[in-house]
Scaffold this active site. Structure first.
Site, mmCIF file in Angstrom:
data_model
loop_
_atom_site.group_PDB
_atom_site.id
_atom_site.type_symbol
_atom_site.label_atom_id
_atom_site.label_comp_id
_atom_site.label_asym_id
_atom_site.label_seq_id
_atom_site.Cartn_x
_atom_site.Cartn_y
_atom_site.Cartn_z
ATOM 1 N N ASP A 1 1.334 -0.386 11.526
ATOM 2 C CA ASP A 1 1.089 -1.744 12.020
ATOM 3 C C ASP A 1 2.315 -2.658 11.971
ATOM 4 O OD1 ASP A 1 1.241 -1.986 9.295
ATOM 5 O OD2 ASP A 1 -0.577 -3.176 9.066
ATOM 6 N N THR B 1 3.925 2.689 5.627
ATOM 7 C CA THR B 1 2.525 2.260 5.614
ATOM 8 C C THR B 1 1.725 3.196 6.512
ATOM 9 O OG1 THR B 1 0.977 0.576 6.422
ATOM 10 C CG2 THR B 1 3.173 0.482 7.326
ATOM 11 N N ARG C 1 1.235 -4.970 -5.932
ATOM 12 C CA ARG C 1 1.229 -6.211 -5.150
ATOM 13 C C ARG C 1 1.474 -7.358 -6.125
ATOM 14 N NH1 ARG C 1 -2.742 -3.320 -1.656
ATOM 15 N NH2 ARG C 1 -1.679 -3.217 0.345
ATOM 16 N N ASP D 1 -0.798 2.497 8.126
ATOM 17 C CA ASP D 1 -1.490 1.767 9.206
ATOM 18 C C ASP D 1 -0.745 1.749 10.543
ATOM 19 O OD1 ASP D 1 -3.395 1.234 7.350
ATOM 20 O OD2 ASP D 1 -2.921 -0.889 7.097
ATOM 21 N N ARG E 1 -5.904 -2.109 8.585
ATOM 22 C CA ARG E 1 -6.336 -3.496 8.405
ATOM 23 C C ARG E 1 -6.145 -4.332 9.648
ATOM 24 N NH1 ARG E 1 -3.222 -5.953 3.494
ATOM 25 N NH2 ARG E 1 -1.757 -4.416 4.280
ATOM 26 N N ASP F 1 4.456 -4.651 6.379
ATOM 27 C CA ASP F 1 4.918 -5.966 6.845
ATOM 28 C C ASP F 1 4.969 -7.003 5.723
ATOM 29 O OD1 ASP F 1 2.158 -5.919 6.742
ATOM 30 O OD2 ASP F 1 1.887 -7.244 8.463
ATOM 31 N N GLY G 1 0.838 -1.205 0.000
ATOM 32 C CA GLY G 1 0.000 0.000 0.000
ATOM 33 C C GLY G 1 0.866 1.246 0.000
HETATM 34 P P1 ADP Z 1 2.353 -4.148 2.695
HETATM 35 O O1 ADP Z 1 3.818 -4.180 2.414
HETATM 36 O O2 ADP Z 1 1.795 -2.760 2.611
HETATM 37 O O3 ADP Z 1 1.987 -4.876 3.967
HETATM 38 P P2 ADP Z 1 1.326 -6.414 1.131
HETATM 39 O O4 ADP Z 1 0.957 -7.227 2.312
HETATM 40 O O5 ADP Z 1 0.388 -6.376 -0.016
HETATM 41 O O6 ADP Z 1 1.608 -4.885 1.481
HETATM 42 O O7 ADP Z 1 2.735 -6.946 0.594
HETATM 43 C C1 ADP Z 1 3.371 -6.345 -0.509
HETATM 44 C C2 ADP Z 1 4.016 -7.385 -1.393
HETATM 45 O O8 ADP Z 1 5.053 -8.069 -0.667
HETATM 46 C C3 ADP Z 1 3.108 -8.506 -1.862
HETATM 47 O O9 ADP Z 1 2.327 -8.146 -2.975
HETATM 48 C C4 ADP Z 1 4.127 -9.558 -2.244
HETATM 49 O O10 ADP Z 1 4.709 -9.252 -3.499
HETATM 50 C C5 ADP Z 1 5.185 -9.384 -1.158
HETATM 51 N N1 ADP Z 1 4.971 -10.365 -0.078
HETATM 52 C C6 ADP Z 1 4.083 -10.298 0.929
HETATM 53 N N2 ADP Z 1 4.144 -11.382 1.733
HETATM 54 C C7 ADP Z 1 5.119 -12.177 1.196
HETATM 55 C C8 ADP Z 1 5.680 -13.453 1.543
HETATM 56 N N3 ADP Z 1 5.259 -14.131 2.621
HETATM 57 N N4 ADP Z 1 6.662 -13.952 0.749
HETATM 58 C C9 ADP Z 1 7.104 -13.268 -0.325
HETATM 59 N N5 ADP Z 1 6.625 -12.075 -0.705
HETATM 60 C C10 ADP Z 1 5.638 -11.523 0.029
#
Ligand code: ADP
Length: 318
Positions: free
Chosen positions: A130, A126, A73, A128, A172, A104, A12
């Protein structure tokens, strides 16, 4: 000794990400490194959309919301074959270290990549707030200020019409945006994971407000309750007519506040220093008033102490 680093924004978007990219780029160049910007996070890394960044590439970017590198993503990044392609692309540019600016999920992606041999340092971006290891994430301050401004405006009309305004804010997994907004606007009720939800208590609080005020404000964190249904309950069981508003992505936009710009600048420069001092699988955190660097594993642990303390205070503010 690392000579070339990559930087990306992922997950995000958050106001202040541009200031973080700028800080990474400028501080790395000052230390004699070459910097490469990766477009659209892990997706652009996989698709080989990588370009050299210069001092002037990051001029005039600080005050803009969003991220000029773009973000995305890529669910498939949890597959080793996908990461392998992305890693080869970095290696073809002779990139020897990576700064990941994101939440995260992005940290988990960075962790997985670093286990395949690419040193990674994270910067918390982020809205959030979080990420457990850090008391502050870039974008949070702008987001809460946007939310408070919106609620202040809703309060004006709510007061004129003798209404209860129910406002859903983002967050979230953590209630920080909800709690900070609720405190800052003097809300009657704050519904979030950490504070819990009890319909009867909410109705009683709103009834109590109706005895002395022309309006009531309820702040709800996303995914907690269906705000339209809650509005029906409030309208049926209190003297107020209730209206629900979902603030949504407006909270992600806007020019970053001073706090977000400064945190992004300090954290971005700290990430480069960490990479240069040989740190890998680490991220920059703000902890007990200090900027520190800790491992991804440590930082990904959820820590809610601060919010629970705020709940005790919130209950005293009637
Ligand atoms: P944020 O970083 O804001 O928490 P997301 O949870 O959508 O956003 O994670 C961003 C991107 O990080 C995902 O689209 C994916 O490409 C990568 N990612 C998230 N979790 C994993 C994981 N367990 N293993 C590998 N890549 C991951």
């Amino acid at each position: 000794m690392i000579r070339r680093i990559g930087v990306l924004t992922s997950g995000g978007d958050a106001p202040g990400m541009n200031a973080a990219i700028r800080a990474v780029t400028r501080s790395a160049i000052v230390k004699g490194l070459e910097v490469f910007g990766i477009h659209d996070g892990y997706l652009g890394m996989y698709e080989n959309r990588i370009e050299r960044l210069y001092r002037k590439s990051v001029s005039e970017k600080m005050r803009a919301g969003g991220t000029f590198l773009g973000t995305a993503r890529l669910v498939e990044f949890d597959q080793a074959e996908v990461r392998q392609v992305a890693l080869e692309n970095l290696r073809n540019f002779n990139i020897e270290g990576l700064v990941v600016i994101g939440g995260d999920g992005s940290y988990r992606g960075g962790l997985a990549l670093s286990k395949m041999g690419m040193p990674v340092v994270g910067v918390p971006g982020t809205i959030d707030n979080d990420i457990g290891g850090t008391d502050y994430t870039i974008g949070f301050d702008t987001a809460i200020n946007t939310a408070v401004e919106a609620v202040d405006k809703l309060r004006d009309t709510s007061n004129s019409h003798r209404r209860c305004s129910i406002i859903e804010v983002m967050g979230r997994n953590r209630g920080d945006i909800a709690v900070w907004t609720a405190m800052a606007v003097g809300a009657e009720v704050c519904i979030c994971k950490e504070f819990g939800f009890n319909l009867q208590e909410v109705i009683e609080n709103v009834r109590r407000a109706a005895q002395s005020k022309r309006h009531a404000i309820i702040i709800v964190a996303e995914n907690m309750v269906k705000v339209e249904e809650l509005a029906q309950e409030i309208s049926a069981h209190t003297p107020f007519e209730a209206r629900a508003t979902v603030l949504g992505h407006v909270q992600r936009g806007g020019s970053p506040t001073v706090r977000d710009r400064v945190f992004a600048s300090v954290m971005g420069a700290t990430a480069v220093e960490a990479l240069l001092s040989g740190k890998d699988r680490h991220c920059v955190c703000y902890r007990d008033g200090k900027i520190v660097v800790m491992t991804f594993e440590e930082a990904l642990v959820d820590d809610q102490t601060d919010l629970l303390e705020k709940f005790e205070i919130f209950k005293l503010l009637w």
